[in-house]
Design a protein around this motif. Structure first.
Motif, PDB file in Angstrom:
ATOM      1  N   ALA A 128      -4.345  10.509   7.879  1.00 51.48           N
ATOM      2  CA  ALA A 128      -3.432  11.538   7.380  1.00 51.48           C
ATOM      3  C   ALA A 128      -4.009  12.931   7.637  1.00 51.48           C
ATOM      4  CB  ALA A 128      -3.167  11.332   5.888  1.00 51.48           C
ATOM      5  N   GLU A 140       3.771  16.632   3.478  1.00 56.34           N
ATOM      6  CA  GLU A 140       3.998  15.196   3.683  1.00 56.34           C
ATOM      7  C   GLU A 140       4.750  14.877   4.969  1.00 56.34           C
ATOM      8  OE1 GLU A 140       5.942  13.679   0.220  1.00 56.34           O
ATOM      9  OE2 GLU A 140       4.186  13.985  -1.060  1.00 56.34           O
ATOM     10  N   GLU A 149       2.148   9.344   7.401  1.00 60.45           N
ATOM     11  CA  GLU A 149       1.621   8.174   6.681  1.00 60.45           C
ATOM     12  C   GLU A 149       0.302   8.560   6.018  1.00 60.45           C
ATOM     13  OE1 GLU A 149       1.275   4.403   9.073  1.00 60.45           O
ATOM     14  OE2 GLU A 149      -0.639   4.277   8.030  1.00 60.45           O
ATOM     15  N   ASP A 150       0.179   8.281   4.721  1.00 58.93           N
ATOM     16  CA  ASP A 150      -1.013   8.739   4.005  1.00 58.93           C
ATOM     17  C   ASP A 150      -1.506   7.659   3.039  1.00 58.93           C
ATOM     18  OD1 ASP A 150      -3.042  10.092   2.774  1.00 58.93           O
ATOM     19  OD2 ASP A 150      -1.825  11.760   2.051  1.00 58.93           O
ATOM     20  N   PHE A 151      -2.336   6.784   3.569  1.00 62.23           N
ATOM     21  CA  PHE A 151      -2.912   5.716   2.748  1.00 62.23           C
ATOM     22  C   PHE A 151      -4.436   5.763   2.784  1.00 62.23           C
ATOM     23  CE2 PHE A 151       1.292   3.765   3.791  1.00 62.23           C
ATOM     24  CZ  PHE A 151       1.739   3.525   2.498  1.00 62.23           C
ATOM     25  N   ASN A 156      -3.128   4.218  11.749  1.00 65.42           N
ATOM     26  CA  ASN A 156      -1.874   3.610  11.302  1.00 65.42           C
ATOM     27  C   ASN A 156      -2.147   2.303  10.540  1.00 65.42           C
ATOM     28  OD1 ASN A 156       0.387   1.529  11.888  1.00 65.42           O
ATOM     29  ND2 ASN A 156       1.380   3.477  12.301  1.00 65.42           N
ATOM     30  N   LEU A 157      -1.351   2.035   9.524  1.00 72.25           N
ATOM     31  CA  LEU A 157      -1.624   0.890   8.642  1.00 72.25           C
ATOM     32  C   LEU A 157      -1.596  -0.457   9.346  1.00 72.25           C
ATOM     33  CD1 LEU A 157       1.244  -0.682   7.816  1.00 72.25           C
ATOM     34  CD2 LEU A 157       1.585   1.370   6.470  1.00 72.25           C
TER      35      LEU A 157
ATOM     36  N   PHE B  28       9.619   6.602   9.903  1.00 65.38           N
ATOM     37  CA  PHE B  28       9.121   7.870   9.353  1.00 65.38           C
ATOM     38  C   PHE B  28      10.209   8.941   9.276  1.00 65.38           C
ATOM     39  CE2 PHE B  28       5.230   6.134  11.612  1.00 65.38           C
ATOM     40  CZ  PHE B  28       4.643   5.644  10.455  1.00 65.38           C
ATOM     41  N   ALA B  70      -0.264  -0.509   1.600  1.00 66.61           N
ATOM     42  CA  ALA B  70      -0.377  -0.419   3.058  1.00 66.61           C
ATOM     43  C   ALA B  70      -0.653  -1.792   3.669  1.00 66.61           C
ATOM     44  CB  ALA B  70      -1.488   0.556   3.447  1.00 66.61           C
ATOM     45  N   ASP B 100       3.990   5.763  19.283  1.00 65.26           N
ATOM     46  CA  ASP B 100       3.409   5.591  17.948  1.00 65.26           C
ATOM     47  C   ASP B 100       2.454   4.391  17.914  1.00 65.26           C
ATOM     48  OD1 ASP B 100       3.244   5.442  14.980  1.00 65.26           O
ATOM     49  OD2 ASP B 100       4.600   3.735  15.237  1.00 65.26           O
TER      50      ASP B 100
END
Lengths: 198, 198
Positions: A128, A140, A149-151, A156-157, B28, B70, B100
């Motif tokens: 993020a 955001e 995406e912010d985990f 990327n998850l 997203f 996640a 992506d």
């Protein structure tokens, strides 16, 4: 349908040594063969066999010689991955906030085979933070209004999730800017985890 | 070991309708459920069942409720892919010259399952041109001295190679800048290819 089960252990029960596919944009470095030799030496020091995308394929089908070069490389890399017990990916951000696309493809490919996937990166900031810096925003969403995406993960998850679910690790560590493509400390920490897994 | 054989045909011989996983950064967008509904409507118009990463998973294992969000999403998406007959990826460049990262992971995952993968993009320029523009260079390497892959393909050769090897297509088409995340013409052309494949 459930996702592939985490690999119950490396497939090296039927081999003397674990074969590890070395995914990464390292193939784009000025001397990719020297780089591959360095990565393989780190593997050998731990009793692992490093397999580079640049290696010849022992039993390459003869008719692949007729394929355009790019497609032959793609087939060969898929075959190399299928012939390995684990994958270790250089996930250092490459031309954007995420890892190299070819590397990410290969990680997803190995994950679907149900074998352990590992990652390392020479940038410690989380995904993020890197995405916000890349987009020049603090909130955001990016300038197109798309969610960031912010985990608190490393990328990327799907990438970070696959590594964890498969029993791998994702080692991240900051290095000097001019050593982004040479420092191997995070790689070696990651390899230690591979070697101790079997 | 040879790479997975190209899928000999879609797996829909045992289903009434082909299930198509809709990979992409569309999740997203500001209203991702409306977007998913639009993509699914395009599928339905061709007799295909579109499966979105946002869909609930019918038989999700109860213990996934204990996973961090996640990781639960990652597992669920892997399960959705494994439950589909083909994958169609929105490969429009996303925060850099490549697609992506999560989408690319998913494409690699489906490729390893031996099923057909398709891609579409709202940018026609090839990967090398986009990478040079991103890096601000005109030659064969980027400012770090790393090679710029140049095979006149739509993205990294692992992505384009997998699509071709699996029997899929990669449709690319320029659209107005402000319609990059709304225009669906390339997606619909791609879906036509999926629908005519079975």
């Amino acid at each position: 349908m459930p996702s592939p089960a985490p690999a119950p252990g490396c497939a090296n029960v039927w081999r003397d040594q674990m074969r590890v596919y070395l995914a990464g944009p390292d193939v784009f470095l000025p001397d990719p063969l020297a780089r591959a030799a360095r990565l393989k030496a780190c593997c050998a020091a731990r009793g692992l066999v490093g397999v580079s995308p640049l290696d010849a394929l022992a039993d390459e089908p003869a008719d692949w010689a007729n394929l355009p070069e790019a497609l032959r490389i793609a087939r060969r890399n898929e075959a190399h991955i299928a012939g390995c017990d684990a994958l270790v990916a250089n996930l250092t951000p490459f031309r954007g906030p995420s890892a190299d696309a070819g590397t990410v493809f290969e990680l997803g490919f190995m994950r679907a085979l149900g074998r352990p996937v590992f990652g390392w990166s020479n940038m410690e900031a989380d995904f993020a933070s890197r995405t916000r810096a890349f987009c020049g925003v603090a909130g955001e969403t990016d300038p197109d209004g798309m969610l960031i995406e912010d985990f608190a993960l490393g990328d990327n998850l799907m990438i970070a999730g696959a590594i964890l679910a498969s029993g791998g690790v994702f080692t991240r560590r900051d290095v000097a800017q001019d050593e982004i493509w040479s420092d191997l400390a995070a790689f070696e920490i990651c390899l230690d985890a591979v070697a101790h897994r079997g």
